[in-house]
Design a protein around this motif. Structure first.
Motif: not given
Length: 417
Positions: A88-90, A96-98, A130-132
């Protein structure tokens, strides 16, 4: 930048993947969206089943094996949750703007009691994700200022009164929602620190006919057994901006019923190669829910003449006419909420609709199989390609056939009558 035209997250319906880890498609495949083929993936939600392995928590340290991804408790050979979080993170890093996506974490464990489950899932996500980029209950609750007339004091009453943010204000965010074990997710939702430090939402699978208006749960889960009540029930949730999910929607008729009933997340096993499994033709993977919408434009009466053979479509699905015959060759083009160029086409003489099975006609609009997309032919007046939404095939010069491609034989002149 805020876009006034952007719908809120509570306003939209979207495709979801059921049991996403058991598929031949990768997580990236499931989440990617192709506006030219919206039925190919285009999910905004996925689902991961988890089982707990308590032995992998020692001296306050959690290891990757603490949560494994499996439908079956005791499956010791199952992959670790952090592997799937990595996928998911990949995908997020590549996009990044999904649009905001939902990850449903389905708790399959039952043994051993709660055992600080809430603390452990948050600890795990903090360590292996990534918590952010996690959109938390606290972010939602603080997303709008409390006004003089507002009376909310929990998450559900907040959403009912204030709605979700617009989706363009949630770009790049991942929402984790706990589902599955009813006791564990309830205990998580009832945590005193839910709106301050917790990372996940929790759903409710009780399938209430009247949606709650208080409490800390704003996600609700439904099966398909009570589908005859969907149209009335689910719209009550949608009017309150609550997020509803229905799972195992695996055929075209059920899909259309779920969509028109205004479910938020429509979870299916038919991720690719099923041409009915999409929500919008408008170039994005979501559809504004079909409630409180303005009236559709009135129907237009037109004849349909194929340019290749100069013959008209008639009330006989398998026959065309060399001459225009009033009523028999007249069709009502009925606008649909699916898009400005989407119509149901009903013959004036027999009051029946063209369908994906072009050799027969239907007495009612049952699904997208009775809906057609008109694409204007460049440089021509009133000339169009007419494409079925169910199978994506085109009307051609032969009345009883459809064509995989559009060309000279698939051009129809639509004349107002």
């Amino acid at each position: 930048m805020k876009n006034s035209a952007s719908p809120t997250f509570g306003d939209i319906s979207f495709k979801a993947s059921h049991n996403s880890y058991q598929r031949s498609e990768t997580i990236s495949n499931q989440l990617e969206f192709d506006p030219t083929a919206p039925y190919q993936s285009g999910c905004m939600a996925i689902e991961l089943d988890i089982i707990r392995q308590s032995k992998d928590y020692k001296n306050g340290e959690i290891t990757s094996g603490y949560f494994k991804v499996s439908h079956t408790p005791g499956a010791s050979a199952a992959s670790h949750l952090d592997e799937w979080l990595g996928y998911i993170f990949g995908w997020h890093n590549s996009n990044p703007n999904h649009l905001p996506i939902v990850v449903y974490i389905d708790i399959k464990s039952t043994e051993g009691g709660y055992l600080s489950f809430g603390d452990r899932i948050d600890q795990y996500l903090t360590k292996y994700f990534d918590k952010s980029i996690i959109y938390t209950p606290g972010m939602l609750y603080s997303s709008k200022l409390k006004g003089e007339g507002d009376t909310y004091n929990d998450l559900c009453s907040f959403v009912v009164q204030k709605d979700w943010p617009q989706i363009d204000q949630m770009l790049g965010k991942v929402i984790f929602c706990l589902t599955g074990n009813s006791d564990w997710k309830k205990m998580y939702a009832d945590s005193s620190d839910l709106l301050t430090t917790r990372l996940c939402f929790s759903d409710d699978g009780s399938e209430y006919e009247t949606p709650p208006t208080t409490g800390n749960r704003v996600f609700f889960n439904f099966g398909t057994k009570k589908k005859d009540k969907w149209n009335e029930t689910i719209k009550k949730y949608s009017k309150n901006h609550l997020i509803t999910r229905v799972y195992e929607v695996n055929d075209a008729d059920l899909w259309e019923k779920a969509l028109t009933s205004t479910f938020s997340a429509i979870a299916t096993n038919k991720i690719r190669n099923h041409k009915w499994a999409y929500v919008s033709n408008e170039g994005h993977p979501y559809l504004k829910k079909l409630i409180n919408l303005p009236p559709l434009p009135p129907s237009e009466l037109k004849s349909m003449k194929n340019i290749a053979n100069n013959e008209y479509r008639t009330d006989h699905a398998k026959k065309m006419s060399k001459d225009y015959k009033k009523s028999h060759c007249d069709f009502y083009f009925e606008s649909q909420y699916d898009g400005t160029n989407i119509f149901a086409i009903k013959n004036k003489e027999n009051n029946k609709y063209f369908s994906d099975h072009i050799a027969t006609m239907e007495s009612e609009i049952k699904s997208i199989d009775q809906k057609w997309k008109l694409t204007k032919v460049d440089g021509k007046i009133n000339q169009y390609y007419i494409q079925n939404l169910g199978n994506l095939k085109y009307m051609t010069k032969r009345a009883s056939q459809l064509s995989e491609k559009n060309g000279i034989n698939e051009i129809y002149e639509l004349t107002p009558r």
